[in-house]
Design a protein around this motif. Structure first.
Motif, PDB file in Angstrom:
ATOM      1  N   ILE A 144       5.057  46.503 128.396  1.00 54.94           N
ATOM      2  CA  ILE A 144       5.291  47.941 128.256  1.00 54.94           C
ATOM      3  C   ILE A 144       6.288  48.424 129.293  1.00 54.94           C
ATOM      4  O   ILE A 144       7.217  49.180 128.981  1.00 54.94           O
ATOM      5  N   GLU A 145       6.151  47.980 130.521  1.00 53.47           N
ATOM      6  CA  GLU A 145       7.067  48.403 131.581  1.00 53.47           C
ATOM      7  C   GLU A 145       8.480  47.905 131.301  1.00 53.47           C
ATOM      8  O   GLU A 145       9.438  48.662 131.425  1.00 53.47           O
ATOM      9  N   HIS A 146       8.635  46.641 130.924  1.00 53.82           N
ATOM     10  CA  HIS A 146       9.955  46.112 130.628  1.00 53.82           C
ATOM     11  C   HIS A 146      10.581  46.876 129.464  1.00 53.82           C
ATOM     12  O   HIS A 146      11.737  47.300 129.534  1.00 53.82           O
ATOM     13  N   ALA A 147       9.820  47.069 128.401  1.00 55.56           N
ATOM     14  CA  ALA A 147      10.336  47.782 127.232  1.00 55.56           C
ATOM     15  C   ALA A 147      10.688  49.223 127.577  1.00 55.56           C
ATOM     16  O   ALA A 147      11.702  49.751 127.110  1.00 55.56           O
ATOM     17  N   ARG A 148       9.872  49.843 128.399  1.00 57.76           N
ATOM     18  CA  ARG A 148      10.142  51.225 128.808  1.00 57.76           C
ATOM     19  C   ARG A 148      11.473  51.339 129.547  1.00 57.76           C
ATOM     20  O   ARG A 148      12.268  52.241 129.296  1.00 57.76           O
ATOM     21  N   PHE A 149      11.726  50.401 130.430  1.00 57.98           N
ATOM     22  CA  PHE A 149      12.952  50.441 131.222  1.00 57.98           C
ATOM     23  C   PHE A 149      14.177  49.974 130.446  1.00 57.98           C
ATOM     24  O   PHE A 149      15.302  50.272 130.832  1.00 57.98           O
ATOM     25  N   HIS A 150      13.969  49.219 129.360  1.00 55.44           N
ATOM     26  CA  HIS A 150      15.088  48.630 128.640  1.00 55.44           C
ATOM     27  C   HIS A 150      15.206  49.118 127.201  1.00 55.44           C
ATOM     28  O   HIS A 150      15.873  48.490 126.388  1.00 55.44           O
ATOM     29  N   GLY A 151      14.542  50.223 126.892  1.00 54.38           N
ATOM     30  CA  GLY A 151      14.695  50.852 125.587  1.00 54.38           C
ATOM     31  C   GLY A 151      14.071  50.101 124.431  1.00 54.38           C
ATOM     32  O   GLY A 151      14.498  50.261 123.296  1.00 54.38           O
ATOM     33  N   GLY A 152      13.054  49.317 124.702  1.00 54.42           N
ATOM     34  CA  GLY A 152      12.469  48.507 123.632  1.00 54.42           C
ATOM     35  C   GLY A 152      11.082  48.892 123.202  1.00 54.42           C
ATOM     36  O   GLY A 152      10.416  48.106 122.548  1.00 54.42           O
ATOM     37  N   LEU A 153      10.627  50.071 123.535  1.00 51.18           N
ATOM     38  CA  LEU A 153       9.262  50.418 123.150  1.00 51.18           C
ATOM     39  C   LEU A 153       9.074  50.438 121.645  1.00 51.18           C
ATOM     40  O   LEU A 153       7.983  50.212 121.153  1.00 51.18           O
ATOM     41  N   HIS A 154      10.113  50.659 120.892  1.00 52.23           N
ATOM     42  CA  HIS A 154      10.006  50.676 119.435  1.00 52.23           C
ATOM     43  C   HIS A 154       9.548  49.330 118.875  1.00 52.23           C
ATOM     44  O   HIS A 154       8.992  49.264 117.796  1.00 52.23           O
ATOM     45  N   LEU A 155       9.739  48.253 119.601  1.00 51.78           N
ATOM     46  CA  LEU A 155       9.357  46.929 119.120  1.00 51.78           C
ATOM     47  C   LEU A 155       7.855  46.812 118.901  1.00 51.78           C
ATOM     48  O   LEU A 155       7.403  46.012 118.104  1.00 51.78           O
ATOM     49  N   ALA A 156       7.082  47.612 119.596  1.00 51.32           N
ATOM     50  CA  ALA A 156       5.634  47.558 119.443  1.00 51.32           C
ATOM     51  C   ALA A 156       5.100  48.805 118.772  1.00 51.32           C
ATOM     52  O   ALA A 156       3.896  49.004 118.707  1.00 51.32           O
ATOM     53  N   GLY A 157       5.976  49.644 118.276  1.00 52.52           N
ATOM     54  CA  GLY A 157       5.520  50.830 117.588  1.00 52.52           C
ATOM     55  C   GLY A 157       5.205  52.003 118.477  1.00 52.52           C
ATOM     56  O   GLY A 157       4.623  52.979 118.030  1.00 52.52           O
ATOM     57  N   PHE A 158       5.577  51.949 119.738  1.00 63.35           N
ATOM     58  CA  PHE A 158       5.278  53.054 120.638  1.00 63.35           C
ATOM     59  C   PHE A 158       6.298  54.176 120.540  1.00 63.35           C
ATOM     60  O   PHE A 158       6.022  55.291 120.873  1.00 63.35           O
ATOM     61  N   ASP A 159       7.503  53.871 120.113  1.00 64.93           N
ATOM     62  CA  ASP A 159       8.560  54.871 120.047  1.00 64.93           C
ATOM     63  C   ASP A 159       8.557  55.487 118.655  1.00 64.93           C
ATOM     64  O   ASP A 159       8.942  54.854 117.680  1.00 64.93           O
ATOM     65  N   THR A 160       8.117  56.716 118.541  1.00 64.95           N
ATOM     66  CA  THR A 160       8.008  57.370 117.239  1.00 64.95           C
ATOM     67  C   THR A 160       9.329  57.958 116.793  1.00 64.95           C
ATOM     68  O   THR A 160       9.459  58.387 115.657  1.00 64.95           O
ATOM     69  N   GLY A 161      10.301  58.043 117.681  1.00 65.09           N
ATOM     70  CA  GLY A 161      11.574  58.654 117.357  1.00 65.09           C
ATOM     71  C   GLY A 161      11.550  60.168 117.487  1.00 65.09           C
ATOM     72  O   GLY A 161      12.557  60.831 117.274  1.00 65.09           O
ATOM     73  N   VAL A 162      10.408  60.712 117.849  1.00 65.07           N
ATOM     74  CA  VAL A 162      10.269  62.159 118.000  1.00 65.07           C
ATOM     75  C   VAL A 162      10.633  62.525 119.423  1.00 65.07           C
ATOM     76  O   VAL A 162      10.110  61.953 120.372  1.00 65.07           O
ATOM     77  N   ILE A 163      11.541  63.493 119.585  1.00 62.79           N
ATOM     78  CA  ILE A 163      11.941  63.911 120.912  1.00 62.79           C
ATOM     79  C   ILE A 163      11.363  65.288 121.189  1.00 62.79           C
ATOM     80  O   ILE A 163      12.007  66.101 121.792  1.00 62.79           O
ATOM     81  N   SER A 164      10.185  65.536 120.756  1.00 65.45           N
ATOM     82  CA  SER A 164       9.554  66.832 120.906  1.00 65.45           C
ATOM     83  C   SER A 164       8.088  66.633 121.199  1.00 65.45           C
ATOM     84  O   SER A 164       7.500  65.626 120.802  1.00 65.45           O
ATOM     85  N   SER A 165       7.520  67.599 121.885  1.00 72.80           N
ATOM     86  CA  SER A 165       6.092  67.522 122.135  1.00 72.80           C
ATOM     87  C   SER A 165       5.299  68.066 120.942  1.00 72.80           C
ATOM     88  O   SER A 165       4.084  67.959 120.913  1.00 72.80           O
ATOM     89  N   LYS A 166       5.998  68.629 119.979  1.00 78.43           N
ATOM     90  CA  LYS A 166       5.323  69.169 118.792  1.00 78.43           C
ATOM     91  C   LYS A 166       5.139  68.076 117.759  1.00 78.43           C
ATOM     92  O   LYS A 166       6.018  67.221 117.571  1.00 78.43           O
ATOM     93  N   ARG A 167       4.004  68.099 117.091  1.00 74.76           N
ATOM     94  CA  ARG A 167       3.716  67.127 116.062  1.00 74.76           C
ATOM     95  C   ARG A 167       4.666  67.281 114.889  1.00 74.76           C
ATOM     96  O   ARG A 167       4.962  68.391 114.451  1.00 74.76           O
ATOM     97  N   GLN A 168       5.135  66.166 114.371  1.00 76.57           N
ATOM     98  CA  GLN A 168       6.066  66.164 113.257  1.00 76.57           C
ATOM     99  C   GLN A 168       5.330  66.464 111.955  1.00 76.57           C
ATOM    100  O   GLN A 168       4.257  65.943 111.702  1.00 76.57           O
ATOM    101  N   LEU A 169       5.915  67.303 111.114  1.00 82.19           N
ATOM    102  CA  LEU A 169       5.351  67.593 109.804  1.00 82.19           C
ATOM    103  C   LEU A 169       5.917  66.593 108.803  1.00 82.19           C
ATOM    104  O   LEU A 169       7.130  66.465 108.663  1.00 82.19           O
ATOM    105  N   LEU A 170       5.048  65.873 108.136  1.00 82.75           N
ATOM    106  CA  LEU A 170       5.494  64.829 107.220  1.00 82.75           C
ATOM    107  C   LEU A 170       5.331  65.222 105.760  1.00 82.75           C
ATOM    108  O   LEU A 170       5.669  64.451 104.873  1.00 82.75           O
ATOM    109  N   ALA A 171       4.807  66.407 105.454  1.00 81.98           N
ATOM    110  CA  ALA A 171       4.551  66.797 104.058  1.00 81.98           C
ATOM    111  C   ALA A 171       5.748  67.447 103.416  1.00 81.98           C
ATOM    112  O   ALA A 171       6.673  67.880 103.958  1.00 81.98           O
TER     113      ALA A 171
END
Length: 171
Positions: A144-171
């Motif tokens: 997690i630390e390595h991925a966090r520092f190197h932009g790889g959190l998406h590899l484990a599904g941690f990076d949702t792509g949301v740049i907001s603290s508000k929940r994304q509406l999917l409907a």
């Protein structure tokens, strides 16, 4: 169990670990990692971390487990003393009571950093390691630390792509 009894049951944490910048420096200076308590079972955290380290980093990765012969096509060593080199970083996936022994092995092997996995905390071990000149990181995941520092959190599904603290509406 109430919050008061839960707080009373858990000892206070007085040891302070390295900052994010210091963890980044440790990972940047590391060239080899030994995973103590590595498992050949895909459901185990150590297996997931090993998969990430082998596929997404430049580290030389060694597995240490006295009862397993091979993990992910790599040989497994019975102890840190059996490794072909001194590991820079020893990542530990072992139970709390085993940590003092792992520290002694890590010191004898010439390791520079003792890294205790998420959920693992042992202040006496941390103090002893620091007194021996070692870096110590506790209750954090190398992956997690390595991925966090190197932009790889998406590899484990941690990076949702949301740049907001508000929940994304999917409907």
């Amino acid at each position: 169990m109430t919050a008061e009894t839960t707080a009373a049951a858990a000892p206070a944490r007085s040891w302070r670990g390295p900052s994010a910048a210091e963890r980044l420096r440790i990972l940047g200076e590391t060239t080899s990692i030994a995973i103590v308590g590595a498992s050949n079972k895909p459901s185990r955290a150590s297996y997931f971390v090993a998969t990430y380290l082998l596929s997404s980093t430049r580290y030389r990765v060694y597995f240490v487990n006295p009862v397993v012969d091979e993990i992910l096509g790599q040989p497994v060593y019975k102890s840190l003393a059996d490794l072909p080199e001194s590991p820079d970083l020893v990542e530990v996936f072992r139970k709390h009571d085993d940590l003092p022994g792992v520290l002694e092995e890590a010191k004898a092997a010439g390791a520079k950093t003792l890294w205790l996995q998420l959920g693992s905390w042992h202040e006496d071990v941390a103090r002893d390691a620091e007194a021996a000149g070692m870096n110590v990181v506790m209750d954090r995941c190398v992956k997690i630390e390595h991925a966090r520092f190197h932009g790889g959190l998406h590899l484990a599904g941690f990076d949702t792509g949301v740049i907001s603290s508000k929940r994304q509406l999917l409907a």
